[in-house]
Write a protein that holds these residues in place. Sequence first.
Motif, short mmCIF file in Angstrom:
data_model
loop_
_atom_site.label_atom_id
_atom_site.label_comp_id
_atom_site.label_asym_id
_atom_site.label_seq_id
_atom_site.Cartn_x
_atom_site.Cartn_y
_atom_site.Cartn_z
N UNK A 92 0.74 -1.17 0.04
CA UNK A 92 -0.15 -0.14 0.19
C UNK A 92 0.93 1.25 -0.07
N UNK A 93 1.77 1.15 0.96
CA UNK A 93 2.90 2.30 0.87
C UNK A 93 3.58 2.80 -0.56
N UNK A 94 3.83 1.35 -1.08
CA UNK A 94 4.62 1.70 -2.48
C UNK A 94 3.73 2.27 -3.28
N UNK A 95 2.50 1.88 -3.46
CA UNK A 95 1.34 2.28 -4.38
C UNK A 95 1.03 4.07 -4.27
N UNK A 96 1.24 4.30 -2.90
CA UNK A 96 0.89 5.85 -2.69
C UNK A 96 1.86 6.82 -3.12
N UNK A 97 3.25 6.05 -2.69
CA UNK A 97 4.33 6.63 -3.27
C UNK A 97 4.74 6.84 -4.78
N UNK A 98 4.63 5.63 -5.44
CA UNK A 98 4.80 5.34 -6.86
C UNK A 98 3.70 5.68 -7.75
N UNK A 99 2.50 5.29 -7.39
CA UNK A 99 1.25 5.31 -8.57
C UNK A 99 0.30 6.62 -8.03
N UNK A 100 0.75 7.19 -6.86
CA UNK A 100 0.04 8.51 -6.35
C UNK A 100 -1.30 8.03 -6.12
N UNK A 101 -1.55 6.94 -5.44
CA UNK A 101 -3.01 6.43 -5.07
C UNK A 101 -3.41 6.87 -3.73
N UNK A 102 -4.63 7.27 -3.61
CA UNK A 102 -4.84 7.68 -2.19
C UNK A 102 -5.01 6.38 -1.21
N UNK A 103 -4.80 6.24 -0.12
CA UNK A 103 -4.50 5.28 0.79
C UNK A 103 -5.51 4.26 0.76
N UNK A 104 -6.80 4.43 0.71
CA UNK A 104 -8.00 3.53 0.49
C UNK A 104 -7.78 2.76 -0.77
N UNK A 105 -7.64 3.25 -1.78
CA UNK A 105 -7.34 2.79 -3.20
C UNK A 105 -6.27 1.92 -3.20
N UNK A 106 -5.10 2.49 -2.59
CA UNK A 106 -4.03 1.25 -2.25
C UNK A 106 -4.12 0.15 -1.66
N UNK A 107 -4.67 0.41 -0.54
CA UNK A 107 -4.78 -0.91 0.19
C UNK A 107 -5.87 -1.98 -0.53
N UNK A 108 -7.10 -1.50 -1.28
CA UNK A 108 -7.76 -2.03 -1.94
C UNK A 108 -7.15 -2.98 -3.12
N UNK A 109 -6.17 -2.08 -3.71
CA UNK A 109 -5.63 -2.70 -4.86
C UNK A 109 -4.58 -3.74 -4.50
N UNK A 110 -4.05 -3.63 -3.30
CA UNK A 110 -2.97 -4.65 -2.77
C UNK A 110 -3.81 -5.97 -2.39
N UNK A 111 -5.00 -5.77 -1.91
CA UNK A 111 -6.10 -6.93 -1.42
C UNK A 111 -6.56 -7.66 -2.70
N UNK A 112 -6.76 -6.96 -3.94
CA UNK A 112 -7.02 -7.72 -5.14
C UNK A 112 -5.76 -8.22 -5.66
N UNK A 113 -4.60 -7.67 -5.54
CA UNK A 113 -3.32 -8.21 -6.10
C UNK A 113 -3.34 -9.63 -5.61
N UNK A 114 -3.39 -9.57 -4.07
CA UNK A 114 -3.06 -10.83 -3.38
C UNK A 114 -4.01 -12.00 -3.76
N UNK A 115 -5.49 -11.51 -3.71
CA UNK A 115 -6.24 -12.49 -4.18
C UNK A 115 -6.24 -12.91 -5.59
N UNK A 116 -5.87 -12.37 -6.44
CA UNK A 116 -5.57 -12.86 -7.90
C UNK A 116 -4.43 -13.68 -7.80
N UNK A 117 -3.35 -13.53 -7.08
CA UNK A 117 -2.14 -14.47 -7.21
C UNK A 117 -2.52 -15.73 -6.61
#
Length: 578
Positions: A92-117
């Motif tokens: 989540x922290x990487x997505x905020x810094x590198x992709x400029x996502x807001x915090x909730x979006x960053x956490x949601x995106x990490x969850x989706x990524x882990x679920x897909x893997x």
Amino acid sequence: MIAGLGASGGIVIGRAFVLDRQYIHVIRQTIPADRIEQEVTTLHRGVDDSIEQLRRLKSQSGALEASASDELGFLLDAYIQMLTQSRLLRGAEDRIRQQKMNAVWAVSDVIDSIAQQFSGIKDRYIAARAADIREVGLRLMRCLMGETDRALDNAPRGAILIAEELSPADMARLQPGNVGAFVTAIGGAEGHTAIMARALGIPAVLGAADIIRGISGGDTVIVDGIRGEVILRPTDADLKLYGKRREDWLAARTKLLGLRSLPSETKDKVQVDLHANIELPVEVTTVLQNGASGIGLLRSEFMFMNKNYLPDEEEQYQELAGIVSQMNDLPVTIRTLDIGGEKLAVALQNEMGSGPNPALGLRGVRLSLRREDLLEAQLAAILRASLHGRVRVLVPMVVTVAEMVRVRQIYNRVADRLRANGHKIPKTLPPLGAMIEIPAAALSIDALARECEFFAIGTNDLTQYTLAIDRSDDQVAHSYDPLHPAILRLIHEVSKASLRNNVPLSVCGEMAGDPRYTPLFLGMGLRNLSMSPGSLLPVKQRVRRLDSRTSEYQTQQILDQWDPARIAVMLDDFNDLA
């Protein structure tokens, strides 16, 4: 049978609705570069809040049997570990810094990524770990968003709501009759959620830690909010026993209703005014049905809860005018905004954040004087609403005379503006008073009397701040004792000073609604008590059985004591005899 804390009386048999917190509406925003560090800070604040929730739940689970407590404790420790050292937080922290996502979006995106893997892996252990990560991530997202979950809207009418925790904002969305009862794993009988349950007349058991294990939606459940008992999947014998207890409880309540039209006076004809505390407009009907002689505390926070904007003067006026009109010229005391501690407004939280200790931070009159625009809008709405009935204005969390002087200056300025703009308001402004809920205010009562037209003692916070005990903290709530001699002496001193300065005084904390304490207040010379609507008739019944002179004598004996246990015994003995 699961034991908890009886927070709101009543016995209900119904079907469980387990609050599903799985759905969260994620707002996706790309943040500017200069906001990245602020968003990372927001993420870590959400992590801290999530860890605190899990620690509270673990503390509550300590009351379970050893094996169950250990099992749940291990799981919660694992969740805490995931929030401190995991790919979830790093991702989540990487997505905020590198992709400029807001915090909730960053956490949601990490969850989706882990679920897909993990989606194609059949191993049950790995699938369970993925589910754990999702659970932790969803908790973190809820803390970041700070908004009430939409899952409450799906509860069928009359269901017994089962949840890990319900916030005051959740409670503000419940309607009496729509929910039969509720049970939570976290919470204490003196917290604001419990207070709202009593105000709404919804039976409730809090702190039933084991409720989150082994229950399914649709299961038959018995909730005894009097004894603090929850029966899952009851037997025929259980249904018969609790059915009889429910009949007895309903019969006793019906008997109390016969007191509605009788005067609230002692055996020696001393009048005691019984007013109601209300949290929501829907309670007004119950207030009138139970024979209240007014509203002694209208908590205005309901207008700010579950909104991502701040209501303006007109919206607040419409809400308040409706309540005042319904009271048919009975007095209504409106407290200005007291957001803070347990009571959070999303719009203000997003704008101002929260300090390390919200109960001691920017709340009550402190917030009002920091944001005078909020106070001005609220005072204007109250002044306009006062044309519809008898109104008083109550200021919370007062500590100094200077605060009341400044509030009165703003009050007069708002009145002048309204008149200049053609609004009709009373020639004599509604009385302006202070809540006495901080020891410093109680000890400065003579000075405050010069700037206040009335006082209201808030026993909940007065007890909390005097004893330095958070009544909503499961680990120390058992030590929250209103019968501590320091509390009783503060209340007594305020009562004497109010009489000395000819300033009207009421008591509007939870103590006022407990018939056990009625003789003490009567003996201290207090003649105005304000309480949850459901407490009005039991307290009236107690008043009518007392003699004021005997209560005064007994109270003096109690005030000479220093041991809270001894005080409790003496008070209970007197109640048994009176």
